[in-house]
Design a protein around this motif. Structure first.
Motif, mmCIF file in Angstrom:
data_model
loop_
_atom_site.group_PDB
_atom_site.id
_atom_site.type_symbol
_atom_site.label_atom_id
_atom_site.label_comp_id
_atom_site.label_asym_id
_atom_site.label_seq_id
_atom_site.Cartn_x
_atom_site.Cartn_y
_atom_site.Cartn_z
ATOM 1 N N LYS A 171 -16.584 14.674 38.487
ATOM 2 C CA LYS A 171 -16.515 15.576 37.338
ATOM 3 C C LYS A 171 -15.126 16.200 37.211
ATOM 4 O O LYS A 171 -14.603 16.370 36.105
ATOM 5 C CB LYS A 171 -17.590 16.659 37.465
ATOM 6 N N ALA A 172 -14.513 16.544 38.364
ATOM 7 C CA ALA A 172 -13.156 17.088 38.331
ATOM 8 C C ALA A 172 -12.182 16.040 37.793
ATOM 9 O O ALA A 172 -11.301 16.347 36.977
ATOM 10 C CB ALA A 172 -12.739 17.537 39.732
ATOM 11 N N ASP A 173 -12.343 14.798 38.245
ATOM 12 C CA ASP A 173 -11.476 13.720 37.753
ATOM 13 C C ASP A 173 -11.672 13.489 36.263
ATOM 14 O O ASP A 173 -10.719 13.171 35.540
ATOM 15 C CB ASP A 173 -11.755 12.424 38.525
ATOM 16 N N LEU A 174 -12.913 13.651 35.799
ATOM 17 C CA LEU A 174 -13.196 13.484 34.369
ATOM 18 C C LEU A 174 -12.446 14.535 33.547
ATOM 19 O O LEU A 174 -11.900 14.225 32.478
ATOM 20 C CB LEU A 174 -14.699 13.600 34.125
ATOM 21 N N LEU A 175 -12.398 15.765 34.050
ATOM 22 C CA LEU A 175 -11.690 16.832 33.341
ATOM 23 C C LEU A 175 -10.192 16.558 33.275
ATOM 24 O O LEU A 175 -9.576 16.660 32.215
ATOM 25 C CB LEU A 175 -11.954 18.173 34.024
ATOM 26 N N THR A 176 -9.586 16.200 34.406
ATOM 27 C CA THR A 176 -8.142 15.945 34.385
ATOM 28 C C THR A 176 -7.818 14.688 33.579
ATOM 29 O O THR A 176 -6.766 14.622 32.933
ATOM 30 C CB THR A 176 -7.584 15.807 35.813
ATOM 31 N N THR A 177 -8.723 13.713 33.587
ATOM 32 C CA THR A 177 -8.514 12.516 32.767
ATOM 33 C C THR A 177 -8.555 12.865 31.281
ATOM 34 O O THR A 177 -7.765 12.353 30.482
ATOM 35 C CB THR A 177 -9.586 11.449 33.076
ATOM 36 N N ALA A 186 -1.973 17.852 34.295
ATOM 37 C CA ALA A 186 -2.866 18.883 34.805
ATOM 38 C C ALA A 186 -3.419 18.535 36.175
ATOM 39 O O ALA A 186 -3.511 17.368 36.555
ATOM 40 C CB ALA A 186 -4.020 19.111 33.823
ATOM 41 N N ALA A 187 -3.791 19.590 36.908
ATOM 42 C CA ALA A 187 -4.448 19.453 38.212
ATOM 43 C C ALA A 187 -5.492 20.544 38.335
ATOM 44 O O ALA A 187 -5.369 21.613 37.727
ATOM 45 C CB ALA A 187 -3.428 19.564 39.338
ATOM 46 N N VAL A 195 -5.219 20.995 46.140
ATOM 47 C CA VAL A 195 -5.416 20.206 44.930
ATOM 48 C C VAL A 195 -6.677 19.349 45.066
ATOM 49 O O VAL A 195 -6.822 18.590 46.026
ATOM 50 C CB VAL A 195 -4.194 19.309 44.653
ATOM 51 N N LEU A 196 -7.582 19.469 44.096
ATOM 52 C CA LEU A 196 -8.819 18.691 44.101
ATOM 53 C C LEU A 196 -8.719 17.451 43.239
ATOM 54 O O LEU A 196 -9.360 16.435 43.530
ATOM 55 C CB LEU A 196 -9.984 19.564 43.615
ATOM 56 N N SER A 197 -7.957 17.520 42.152
ATOM 57 C CA SER A 197 -7.838 16.384 41.244
ATOM 58 C C SER A 197 -6.564 16.521 40.419
ATOM 59 O O SER A 197 -6.162 17.642 40.085
ATOM 60 C CB SER A 197 -9.060 16.315 40.319
ATOM 61 N N THR A 198 -5.924 15.407 40.097
ATOM 62 C CA THR A 198 -4.748 15.400 39.234
ATOM 63 C C THR A 198 -4.858 14.237 38.263
ATOM 64 O O THR A 198 -5.661 13.325 38.456
ATOM 65 C CB THR A 198 -3.439 15.230 40.033
ATOM 66 N N ASN A 199 -4.036 14.278 37.217
ATOM 67 C CA ASN A 199 -3.949 13.108 36.345
ATOM 68 C C ASN A 199 -2.562 12.474 36.481
ATOM 69 O O ASN A 199 -1.650 13.079 37.061
ATOM 70 C CB ASN A 199 -4.295 13.460 34.893
ATOM 71 N N ILE A 276 -7.255 25.453 36.592
ATOM 72 C CA ILE A 276 -6.507 24.294 36.116
ATOM 73 C C ILE A 276 -5.038 24.695 36.074
ATOM 74 O O ILE A 276 -4.691 25.739 35.523
ATOM 75 C CB ILE A 276 -6.954 23.874 34.708
ATOM 76 N N VAL A 277 -4.187 23.904 36.702
ATOM 77 C CA VAL A 277 -2.738 24.124 36.618
ATOM 78 C C VAL A 277 -2.196 23.092 35.637
ATOM 79 O O VAL A 277 -2.294 21.892 35.877
ATOM 80 C CB VAL A 277 -2.072 23.978 38.000
#
Length: 370
Positions: A171-177, A186-187, A195-199, A276-277
């Motif tokens: 779900k985190a990856d879906l948001l950054t995607t 964004a991350a 950091v949990l997820s980045t694009n 979100i950064v």
């Protein structure tokens, strides 16, 4: 007993998909086994989060407030010994040790506690999940039959928790995607900077940001990095967006890093995330508007006015004369502006705020007082 075990297993797997049901699962297991309460704790990169029954969580808050969390020998030993099955206090410490250890003597026993069973579940990467159930001392020792039931549930709890962790990551990856699709680097990060997820756009900004030891985010500019971690640490209790200016370098244009808290339904995308950064690359339209500085950097109207004059290259005495205020007022206000923008002085402030000149706002009346 088999019917109870089957019912609990069904609830455990439901909680993998609907994470908000974990407190109810823990409460149901605790009630079924005559425990006083129970809790789950996720730990990763030094950050620990708890989910548990109401009474247990109240004790946890007292536990942390009194400084016991940093010296929790009980949980440490339970995690070491309980990597394959549930273990009890009596399996970890002798009666004499429990009588003399400060955590029992000074905290647990005065509250009628000190009879628990726990296990550790290792997740992906460095994630560790503890499962603990507490029984009142007046209820006597935890029976072998209770431990047998918990051990029968343990593999299902482990699979469900690991599945929940994987779903959280997806779900985190879906948001950054999604943010990548609209061109936003964004991350998703935790309060400690992990950091949990980045694009891909975020990872492409390596000249401005990187991910270092223990997956912590790092802005290349020291002043901006301090402001970023300050913003992350202050998120609890409010939902205000913080903005950090990044000055231009020989290789990179100036930009602004926005720290956007995750609250409410936004947490559905990353329950373990804090914010979100987002790196903003503004357009090249010149604007001179107090609202921009006030909104981006949490400046007051007076601070924003002085920041704009400094940005024009005027010395502080000239600014005082132009604004018809004392030099001391200008000097003290300038120090506040430097702190809020991570600047070391006038020239550094001009360098950092060069990015603001490229933010456009729609035409409006003159700025409101604030």
């Amino acid at each position: 007993m088999e019917a109870l075990e089957s019912e609990l297993i069904s609830r455990i797997y439901e909680a993998a998909v609907f994470k908000e049901r974990w407190p109810n699962v823990v409460s149901t297991i605790a009630h079924s086994c005559d425990f006083w309460g129970g809790a789950l704790t996720w730990q990763a990169a030094g950050e620990r989060r708890w989910i548990g029954t109401a009474g247990f969580m109240e004790v946890i808050e007292e536990f942390a407030a009194e400084g016991w969390a940093a010296k929790n020998i009980r949980l440490e030993k339970a995690n070491r010994e309980g990597q394959f099955s549930f273990v009890r206090d009596a399996d970890l410490f002798t009666a004499e040790e429990r009588r003399d250890l400060p955590i029992y003597r000074d905290f647990l026993v005065p509250r009628g506690l000190g009879c628990a069973t726990a296990t550790l579940i290792s997740g992906p990467e460095d994630i560790e999940i503890s499962v603990c159930f507490e029984q009142r001392l007046t209820s006597g020792p935890i029976s072998n039959e209770t431990v047998r039931l918990l051990n029968a549930l343990r593999p299902h709890i482990a699979r469900s928790l690991l599945l929940a962790t994987e779903l959280d990551q997806q779900k985190a990856d879906l948001l950054t995607t999604g943010l990548h699709a609209i061109g936003a680097p964004a991350a998703i990060v935790q309060g400690n900077g992990r950091v949990l997820s980045t694009n891909p756009l975020f990872m492409a900004a390596r000249g401005r940001v990187s991910i270092r030891a223990q997956d912590r985010i790092l802005l290349r500019d020291d002043g901006a990095n301090r402001l970023l971690y300050q913003a992350l640490s202050e998120i609890t209790g409010h939902d205000r967006i913080k903005s950090v200016p990044l000055p231009a370098t020989e290789e990179e244009q100036a930009c602004i890093v926005h720290v956007i808290p995750l609250f409410g339904h936004a947490l559905d995308f990353s329950p373990q995330g804090t914010a979100i950064v987002l790196i903003a690359q503004p357009s090249a339209t010149a604007v001179d508007d107090l609202r921009i500085l006030k909104g981006l950097y949490d400046l007051t109207r007076g601070e924003a006015r002085i920041a704009i004059e400094i940005q024009k290259g005027l010395p502080l005495p000239e600014i005082a004369k132009r604004l018809q205020i004392s030099y001391e007022t200008v000097r003290s206000t300038a120090k506040v502006v430097y702190a809020k923008t991570g600047s070391s002085g006038q020239s550094d402030l001009v360098r950092r705020l060069s990015v603001v000149d490229r933010y456009a706002l729609p035409p409006s009346a003159s700025p409101r007082n604030g």
